[in-house]
Design a protein around this motif. Structure first.
Motif, PDB file in Angstrom:
ATOM      1  N   SER A 196       0.856  -1.179   0.000  1.00  0.00           N
ATOM      2  CA  SER A 196       0.000   0.000   0.000  1.00  0.00           C
ATOM      3  C   SER A 196       0.890   1.226   0.000  1.00  0.00           C
ATOM      4  CB  SER A 196      -0.876  -0.041   1.248  1.00  0.00           C
ATOM      5  OG  SER A 196      -1.235   1.239   1.623  1.00  0.00           O
ATOM      6  N   ILE A 197       0.569   2.203  -0.870  1.00  0.00           N
ATOM      7  CA  ILE A 197       1.415   3.404  -0.994  1.00  0.00           C
ATOM      8  C   ILE A 197       1.432   4.171   0.314  1.00  0.00           C
ATOM      9  CG2 ILE A 197       1.472   5.679  -2.018  1.00  0.00           C
ATOM     10  CD1 ILE A 197       1.324   4.618  -4.623  1.00  0.00           C
ATOM     11  N   LEU A 198       0.256   4.260   0.954  1.00  0.00           N
ATOM     12  CA  LEU A 198       0.172   5.047   2.193  1.00  0.00           C
ATOM     13  C   LEU A 198       1.077   4.451   3.262  1.00  0.00           C
ATOM     14  CD1 LEU A 198      -3.651   5.677   2.312  1.00  0.00           C
ATOM     15  CD2 LEU A 198      -1.870   7.354   1.895  1.00  0.00           C
ATOM     16  N   VAL A 199       1.044   3.107   3.344  1.00  0.00           N
ATOM     17  CA  VAL A 199       1.868   2.452   4.371  1.00  0.00           C
ATOM     18  C   VAL A 199       3.344   2.710   4.102  1.00  0.00           C
ATOM     19  CG1 VAL A 199       2.547   0.191   5.220  1.00  0.00           C
ATOM     20  CG2 VAL A 199       0.151   0.715   4.932  1.00  0.00           C
ATOM     21  N   GLU A 200       3.727   2.601   2.823  1.00  0.00           N
ATOM     22  CA  GLU A 200       5.145   2.814   2.499  1.00  0.00           C
ATOM     23  C   GLU A 200       5.566   4.247   2.808  1.00  0.00           C
ATOM     24  OE1 GLU A 200       7.186   0.351   1.506  1.00  0.00           O
ATOM     25  OE2 GLU A 200       5.425  -0.912   1.802  1.00  0.00           O
ATOM     26  N   LEU A 201       4.697   5.211   2.440  1.00  0.00           N
ATOM     27  CA  LEU A 201       5.014   6.617   2.715  1.00  0.00           C
ATOM     28  C   LEU A 201       5.137   6.861   4.211  1.00  0.00           C
ATOM     29  CD1 LEU A 201       2.836   8.691   0.238  1.00  0.00           C
ATOM     30  CD2 LEU A 201       5.308   8.706   0.435  1.00  0.00           C
ATOM     31  N   ALA A 202       4.192   6.262   4.952  1.00  0.00           N
ATOM     32  CA  ALA A 202       4.217   6.445   6.406  1.00  0.00           C
ATOM     33  C   ALA A 202       5.498   5.869   6.990  1.00  0.00           C
ATOM     34  CB  ALA A 202       2.987   5.774   7.039  1.00  0.00           C
ATOM     35  N   LYS A 203       5.905   4.719   6.495  1.00  0.00           N
ATOM     36  CA  LYS A 203       7.145   4.099   7.002  1.00  0.00           C
ATOM     37  C   LYS A 203       8.339   4.985   6.705  1.00  0.00           C
ATOM     38  CE  LYS A 203       6.037  -0.743   6.653  1.00  0.00           C
ATOM     39  NZ  LYS A 203       6.216  -1.921   5.854  1.00  0.00           N
ATOM     40  N   TRP A 204       8.334   5.551   5.500  1.00  0.00           N
ATOM     41  CA  TRP A 204       9.478   6.397   5.109  1.00  0.00           C
ATOM     42  C   TRP A 204       9.506   7.668   5.928  1.00  0.00           C
ATOM     43  CZ3 TRP A 204       9.701  11.221   2.625  1.00  0.00           C
ATOM     44  CH2 TRP A 204      10.954  11.558   2.099  1.00  0.00           C
ATOM     45  N   ALA A 205       8.324   8.240   6.177  1.00  0.00           N
ATOM     46  CA  ALA A 205       8.277   9.505   6.916  1.00  0.00           C
ATOM     47  C   ALA A 205       8.459   9.304   8.408  1.00  0.00           C
ATOM     48  CB  ALA A 205       6.946  10.205   6.668  1.00  0.00           C
ATOM     49  N   SER A 206       8.174   8.113   8.910  1.00  0.00           N
ATOM     50  CA  SER A 206       8.159   7.943  10.359  1.00  0.00           C
ATOM     51  C   SER A 206       9.552   8.024  10.955  1.00  0.00           C
ATOM     52  CB  SER A 206       7.526   6.610  10.725  1.00  0.00           C
ATOM     53  OG  SER A 206       8.360   5.565  10.299  1.00  0.00           O
TER      54      SER A 206
END
Lengths: 578, 167
Positions: A196-206
């Motif tokens: 999921s794009i959102l999950v990947e983005l969240a992981k990268w931003a976290s």
């Protein structure tokens, strides 16, 4: 033993090929993880299995053949599949096949030394995605944890081995049918790897966000420890106020959530998630309360109502004391002591009313700032409310302490003089009651004092009773507020939401359903995840609260009340007993 | 193949036991309990509403009547969902385990599966209930830490005991 073949439901419509998975000889489980399709090179299949085995510490092998005849029965395919048995030697060798009209399943097992018959095999279908994501509660503990030891994992009992096998073999499920690899597999992700794009983005931003926030929070906690250590009375006050406890707890929670360390096991991950959801809910409720308070000038109304209410309470107390100084409930009090105690308490109330009137111009400002604190969370606002209540009823607390101390002194004196009356005394060294011979003047004074104390007892006891009841009332109200705060603090909302929306993630066990059986086909069962009941979810994933619960049982409470010992209902852990 | 027998329990309700034989290694036993009787339902509803009418006659507050209706509905739903068991099933799978399912009147099913490795033995246990001795079937579970000790006793059919089946 009957051989149990665990077959994933996603492979039921796959083309013919080889069955790849794990064999657990102790329980007779053959866990099929994927189907390898033609054409393949046996060497490459073996290399793939070895690679996955290195990554997952789970022993994989080619378990047998799968034949799904889509068109007319092909004899050559059947003979070819049988020939593969000689190529990949595995004991026992499983041969599954399925007719085109989808009802007829065939299952043959050939093992050395055992007759191959139909009722020696049981086919158990399982949903691979659900079994992969499920966490068993209670978790099956390995008796012997040695990292990198493949044989240790086989020591797990029962169906936990199936869950463990599927969960560890993620490396096998990484390739889908769009990959150009040498080996073509069918498994639950073969239609496309789930992401999921959102999950990947969240992981990268976290990563950076967590770093920033955790450094801020550590600065905050360092600041608070430095300040408090320096100023002694402030430290004492902070340990008594609920608000400081709650703020400290929330700081700890935030530090846990934004820590840069990854969670080691699923339990820690759940705790982080639960804490985050609890903090978010708290802040949301607090903001809702804030908006409600600031609408229609409710704070002004509250401030206007506060001082008259405090006045009213003081007036009621005064009336109560006048009643006690007279003949309360028809009882006859000792006039002198009654007047002394009554006047003393009345003067106290007078002081209190003057103090309230002194504070009255500032009340609205104070309340406005207190209302602002609700944006830190509903729990902080409630703790502040509890503290304000404690401050406003401080005179009741003082009265209770005076009454209790007097009563306690009286009871101690009475018990000691009663022993003297009977000719005994308390031996401190031996911690027991011993007989003792007293002089005549000691006996005389002792008996006199005993009589005085005995006849003054009803008056003191009555004052003590009245003020204890008032104090218990205040404590009960504070207790209700604390209960609410505790509820918001410790309810595991993320786990409850997970149980509601994705029940297979929290598994208490499995359940089986018998599928329709053809006359001479093998027994087919469907294995489903049995989710954890809601009560177990709350019990297992409860967040630790600040521990402000009454520690004593009812009998010890009654005992303390009877002997006049002071009750501290909200003792924190680690405080010294008075 | 299926086999059905009917019994009656102490309170007079009809019980029926169905035995299904799937294969040599898998058998199922189904116990059907008597349904909710209309008579008892009517009796309880009438009692609750008579009491509500009595209170209404005293207080003249119509909230009492609506709350009585509400209480009856919620009570009935709660009873059907949490208390009234329609059917209990025991599925025994050779060398895999024993599964017990209870289906409630509202359709809810609660299942427990006990693995064969955890089962020590199946026994018929006696219990003294009021003035009689009843026998019930139960499964003894092994203690994971001490293989010789018993950690739990699980009764098999929760609502009816063997002694009740007076055929």
């Amino acid at each position: 033993m009957v051989l149990k073949a665990f077959f994933p439901t996603c492979c039921a419509s796959a083309d013919s090929g080889l069955l790849v998975g794990r064999w657990v000889p102790e329980q007779g489980f053959a866990v099929v993880l994927a189907v390898v399709h033609f054409p393949f090179i046996p060497l490459q299949v073996r290399e793939l299995l070895a690679r996955v085995q290195r990554a997952s510490q789970v022993g994989l092998a080619v378990l047998g053949t799968w034949c799904h005849r889509r068109r007319e029965p092909e004899e050559s395919l059947g003979r070819f599949l049988e020939g593969l048995g000689a190529l990949f030697t595995h004991k026992p060798w499983l041969q599954l096949s399925r007719e085109p009209d989808s009802r007829r399943w065939n299952c043959k097992v050939s093992s050395p030394g055992a007759p191959c018959g139909e009722d020696q095999v049981m086919l158990i279908f399982y949903d691979q995605r659900q079994v992969l994501l499920a966490q068993l509660h209670p978790p099956a503990t390995l008796p012997d944890r040695r990292a990198g030891d493949a044989t240790a994992t086989a020591a797990e009992g029962g169906l936990a081995a199936v869950f463990h096998t599927v969960a560890r073999s993620e490396a096998l499920f990484q390739s889908d049918r769009f990959d150009e690899g040498p080996v073509r597999l069918t498994h639950w992700q073969s239609e496309g790897v789930e992401a999921s794009i959102l999950v990947e983005l969240a992981k990268w931003a976290s990563g950076p966000v967590c770093l920033l926030l955790s450094s801020l929070l550590s600065l905050l906690s360092w600041l608070s420890t430095w300040r408090l250590c320096r100023l002694c009375p402030l430290a004492f006050l902070c340990s008594k106020l609920c608000t400081c406890q709650q703020l400290r707890l929330r700081l700890q929670h935030l530090q846990l959530v934004f820590s840069t360390q990854k969670a080691e096991d699923p339990a820690q991950l759940m705790r982080k998630a639960n804490t985050l959801v609890s903090v978010l809910l708290d802040v949301a409720l607090g903001l809702a309360l804030l908006s409600w308070l600031h609408r229609e000038d409710r704070i002004g109304q509250l401030a206007d109502a506060l001082v008259p209410v405090a006045d009213r309470v003081a007036e009621e107390l005064q009336q109560l004391l006048e009643w006690l100084m007279g003949a309360p409930a028809g009882l006859k009090m000792n006039r002198a002591l009654d007047q002394v105690l009554g006047r003393f308490f009345l003067y106290h109330i007078h002081l209190w009313i003057s103090y309230i009137h002194l504070m009255s111009p500032f009340v609205e400002r104070i309340l406005w700032h207190v209302g602002l604190s609700a944006c830190l969370g509903l729990t902080v606002a409630l703790s502040l409310l509890s503290d304000i209540l404690a401050l406003l009823t401080f005179h009741i607390y003082c009265f209770y302490v005076y009454g209790a101390r007097l009563y306690c002194l009286k009871v101690c004196g009475l018990s000691s003089l009663w022993r003297l009356f009977r000719g005994k005394k308390w031996n401190v060294l031996r911690q027991r009651v011993d007989s003792c011979s007293y002089d005549l003047d000691q006996l005389f004074i002792g008996t006199l004092l005993f009589t005085i104390l005995l006849f003054l007892l009803p008056t003191t006891a009555l004052y003590y009773l009245v003020f204890t009841l008032l104090r218990l009332l205040v404590v009960a109200v504070q207790g209700l507020i604390h209960l609410l705060v505790d509820l918001v603090n410790s309810l595991p909302l993320y786990s409850l939401g997970l149980r509601l929306c994705r029940p297979y993630r929290l598994a208490a066990g499995v359940k089986f359903r018998v599928l329709e059986r053809e006359s001479d086909g093998p027994l087919r069962l469907l294995m489903q995840i049995n989710p954890l009941p809601y009560s177990h979810v709350v019990h297992n994933f409860r967040l630790p609260s600040c521990g402000c619960h009454p520690r004593q049982s009812w009998s010890s409470l009654c005992r303390k009340l009877f002997f006049g010992e002071l009750i501290y209902p909200w003792r924190q852990r680690g405080d010294k007993q008075d | 193949m299926e086999d059905e027998q009917s019994f009656s329990d102490i309170s007079g309700g009809r019980l029926s036991l169905q035995r299904r034989y799937y294969t040599q290694s898998c058998r199922e036993f189904c116990l059907n309990c008597p349904r909710l009787s209309l008579r008892s339902l009517t009796a309880v509803t009438c009692t609750v509403w008579l009491v509500a009418y009595g209170l209404f006659a005293l207080c003249e507050n119509s909230m009492i009547l609506s709350s009585a209706i509400f209480i009856t509905l919620i009570g009935l739903l709660g009873y059907l969902h949490f208390v009234k068991i329609d059917q209990e099933t025991l599925l025994i799978i050779d060398s895999l385990g024993i599964q017990m399912t209870s289906s409630y009147a509202s359709g809810k099913e609660s299942t427990t599966f006990i693995e064969m490795g955890k089962v020590k033995d199946i026994v018929i246990n006696e219990a003294i209930y009021m003035q009689k001795v009843i026998y019930y079937l139960c499964i003894l579970l092994k203690d994971p830490l001490e293989p010789q000790e018993i950690s739990q006793v699980v009764p098999v059919f929760q609502t009816y005991s063997v002694g009740d089946l007076a055929s």
